[in-house]
Design an enzyme around this catalytic site. Structure first.
Site, mmCIF file in Angstrom:
data_model
loop_
_atom_site.group_PDB
_atom_site.id
_atom_site.type_symbol
_atom_site.label_atom_id
_atom_site.label_comp_id
_atom_site.label_asym_id
_atom_site.label_seq_id
_atom_site.Cartn_x
_atom_site.Cartn_y
_atom_site.Cartn_z
ATOM 1 N N ILE A 222 90.525 24.086 -51.863
ATOM 2 C CA ILE A 222 89.840 24.157 -50.562
ATOM 3 C C ILE A 222 89.857 22.782 -49.888
ATOM 4 O O ILE A 222 90.105 22.680 -48.681
ATOM 5 C CB ILE A 222 88.407 24.703 -50.722
ATOM 6 C CG1 ILE A 222 88.447 26.123 -51.296
ATOM 7 C CG2 ILE A 222 87.665 24.704 -49.377
ATOM 8 C CD1 ILE A 222 87.100 26.679 -51.743
ATOM 9 N N ARG B 298 87.720 13.359 -58.663
ATOM 10 C CA ARG B 298 87.696 12.841 -60.041
ATOM 11 C C ARG B 298 89.059 12.283 -60.421
ATOM 12 O O ARG B 298 89.190 11.260 -61.045
ATOM 13 C CB ARG B 298 87.342 13.969 -61.016
ATOM 14 C CG ARG B 298 85.863 14.125 -61.258
ATOM 15 C CD ARG B 298 85.576 15.330 -62.079
ATOM 16 N NE ARG B 298 86.209 16.515 -61.490
ATOM 17 C CZ ARG B 298 86.031 17.758 -61.904
ATOM 18 N NH1 ARG B 298 85.263 17.993 -62.929
ATOM 19 N NH2 ARG B 298 86.622 18.772 -61.300
ATOM 20 N N ALA C 176 80.065 23.412 -50.500
ATOM 21 C CA ALA C 176 80.349 23.519 -51.937
ATOM 22 C C ALA C 176 79.222 24.262 -52.667
ATOM 23 O O ALA C 176 79.340 25.467 -52.930
ATOM 24 C CB ALA C 176 80.575 22.135 -52.506
ATOM 25 N N ARG C 177 78.164 23.576 -52.988
ATOM 26 C CA ARG C 177 77.017 24.164 -53.661
ATOM 27 C C ARG C 177 75.767 23.392 -53.282
ATOM 28 O O ARG C 177 75.830 22.176 -53.065
ATOM 29 C CB ARG C 177 77.161 24.066 -55.190
ATOM 30 C CG ARG C 177 77.994 25.153 -55.831
ATOM 31 C CD ARG C 177 77.297 26.503 -55.812
ATOM 32 N NE ARG C 177 78.115 27.539 -56.412
ATOM 33 C CZ ARG C 177 79.076 28.227 -55.780
ATOM 34 N NH1 ARG C 177 79.325 27.985 -54.512
ATOM 35 N NH2 ARG C 177 79.758 29.159 -56.398
ATOM 36 N N GLU D 57 68.567 27.784 -52.735
ATOM 37 C CA GLU D 57 68.812 28.885 -51.795
ATOM 38 C C GLU D 57 68.517 30.224 -52.465
ATOM 39 O O GLU D 57 68.672 30.334 -53.685
ATOM 40 C CB GLU D 57 70.257 28.833 -51.266
ATOM 41 C CG GLU D 57 71.320 29.086 -52.323
ATOM 42 C CD GLU D 57 72.735 28.920 -51.782
ATOM 43 O OE1 GLU D 57 73.057 27.885 -51.208
ATOM 44 O OE2 GLU D 57 73.510 29.876 -51.988
ATOM 45 N N HIS E 111 75.308 30.642 -46.713
ATOM 46 C CA HIS E 111 76.331 30.728 -47.775
ATOM 47 C C HIS E 111 77.391 31.788 -47.426
ATOM 48 O O HIS E 111 77.589 32.756 -48.160
ATOM 49 C CB HIS E 111 75.689 31.027 -49.140
ATOM 50 C CG HIS E 111 76.527 30.595 -50.300
ATOM 51 N ND1 HIS E 111 76.010 30.114 -51.479
ATOM 52 C CD2 HIS E 111 77.885 30.575 -50.465
ATOM 53 C CE1 HIS E 111 76.999 29.831 -52.313
ATOM 54 N NE2 HIS E 111 78.148 30.104 -51.725
ATOM 55 N N ILE E 112 78.049 31.562 -46.295
ATOM 56 C CA ILE E 112 79.026 32.551 -45.804
ATOM 57 C C ILE E 112 80.428 31.967 -45.631
ATOM 58 O O ILE E 112 81.262 32.557 -44.950
ATOM 59 C CB ILE E 112 78.572 33.174 -44.457
ATOM 60 C CG1 ILE E 112 78.311 32.085 -43.382
ATOM 61 C CG2 ILE E 112 77.352 34.062 -44.650
ATOM 62 C CD1 ILE E 112 78.130 32.645 -41.965
#
Ligand code: 8YV
Length: 333
Positions: free
Chosen positions: A163, A184, A244-245, A274, A292-293
């Site tokens: 992504i 990383r 991402a999160r 969330e 979160h879409i």
């Protein structure tokens, strides 16, 4: 003498998904589904998972040692998500349970959305719409909702998987941006050249990017990748986008930076805790908030569901999953 028909594997689909995918799954295995999309308690999820060989999860259901111990028949959990921080993969491997995710099929849709969110934040799209709907528009002004440019600016991407590379391609080839990234591990030179991205340290990225986009997986190491110290390094004109999160950004520190104007704006699709959103973020006018879409186009969500179902049916009927996370489990037992 006729032998009894071999019993079919049993799977549990933990949340509502496309009915046609349930039908497709039911051609191969016995399915218990959750068509009303009830949010089962953890105890109920475990109770329903008992006696099942497969689970189709959607990213919110935690699969850990306790669940695995309570469900000894389980052989595979297929996540309808590319991220799998809801899986305790070492515990699954130790229990001989295969984990699969849904990579690839959502890359471009999610990269599109990352761009949309970044652009909405930079160009103040939702903020100005709320103001218009509130009936406040009575004249043109030279600086009315003037934001920052996207084209020709510096895009900083933290996390350079599929992504991240999709976002880099859009920035380089679509918007003439200078793209820098931190990851990383550094990409091979030919991959860097293909997406037009230059590797820099995290500090250099935060200091020089006009727009920072986060696309790292959530792990203990990536928790609060962006907190007060990192926000302090960013330009006051910069934007921050998180697709991402939740937990990768310290939401309280971000709300403070936004309300004090220490960065210009943010676009957030994911949140700590969330579906709750921190009230300090809700109070900020310069943040675009979505539930979160990022992967939610109809064709992509269908492809994600199909891939999860194909992983389940493939593994349980022929031993051949498509996208295993812990392939070392294959061939055991
Ligand atoms: C999902 C996602 O919608 O794939 C991921 O990792 O975050 C989203 O695409 C979400 O996880 C629910 O499955």
């Amino acid at each position: 003498m006729t032998s009894a028909p071999a019993s079919r594997p049993r799977v549990l689909v933990t949340r509502a998904i496309f009915p046609e995918v349930i039908d497709q799954l039911a051609e191969h295995v016995d399915v218990e589904a959750n068509p009303d999309d009830q949010l089962w308690s953890r105890d109920e999820l475990i109770r329903r998972a008992q006696g099942k060989q497969g689970l189709l999860t959607t990213g919110g259901e935690r699969v850990d040692a306790a669940l695995l111990a309570a469900c000894p028949d389980l052989r595979i959990c297929a996540n309808m998500a590319v991220g799998y921080n809801n899986f305790d993969v070492p515990a699954m491997t130790a229990a001989g349970v295969l984990a699969t995710n849904a990579p690839g099929v959502l890359t471009d849709t999610t990269a599109d959305f990352g761009f949309a969110l970044m652009m909405a934040a930079a160009r103040r799209v939702t903020e100005s719409e709320h103001w218009l709907r509130a009936g406040q528009w009575d004249r043109w002004r030279y600086d009315l909702f003037a934001g920052s440019d996207i084209h020709g600016t510096t895009l900083g991407i933290i996390g350079m998987g599929r992504i991240g590379q999709g976002i880099a391609r859009r920035g380089t080839h679509g918007f003439g941006m200078q793209v820098i990234y931190h990851n990383r591990s550094r990409l091979p030179a030919e991959d860097e050249a293909a997406v037009g991205a230059t590797y820099v340290s995290k500090q250099a990225l935060l200091q020089s990017a006009d727009h920072v986009v986060l696309v790292v997986p959530y792990t203990p190491e990536s928790h609060h990748t962006i907190g007060a110290a990192e926000l302090a390094l960013m330009k006051p004109t910069a934007t921050l986008t998180n697709i991402a999160r939740g937990g990768i950004v310290d939401d309280v520190a971000l709300a403070r930076a936004l309300s004090e104007g220490r960065i210009a704006a943010a676009g957030l699709d994911v949140f700590e805790g969330e579906p709750k959103v921190h009230p300090d973020l809700l109070a900020c006018r310069n943040v675009v908030l979505t539930p979160h879409i990022a992967s939610a186009s109809v064709p992509t969500r269908l492809a994600m569901a199909r891939l999860a179902a194909d992983n389940l049916a493939g593994f349980l009927t022929t031993g051949q999953p498509l996208t295993p996370i812990n392939p070392e489990v294959l061939g055991k037992g």
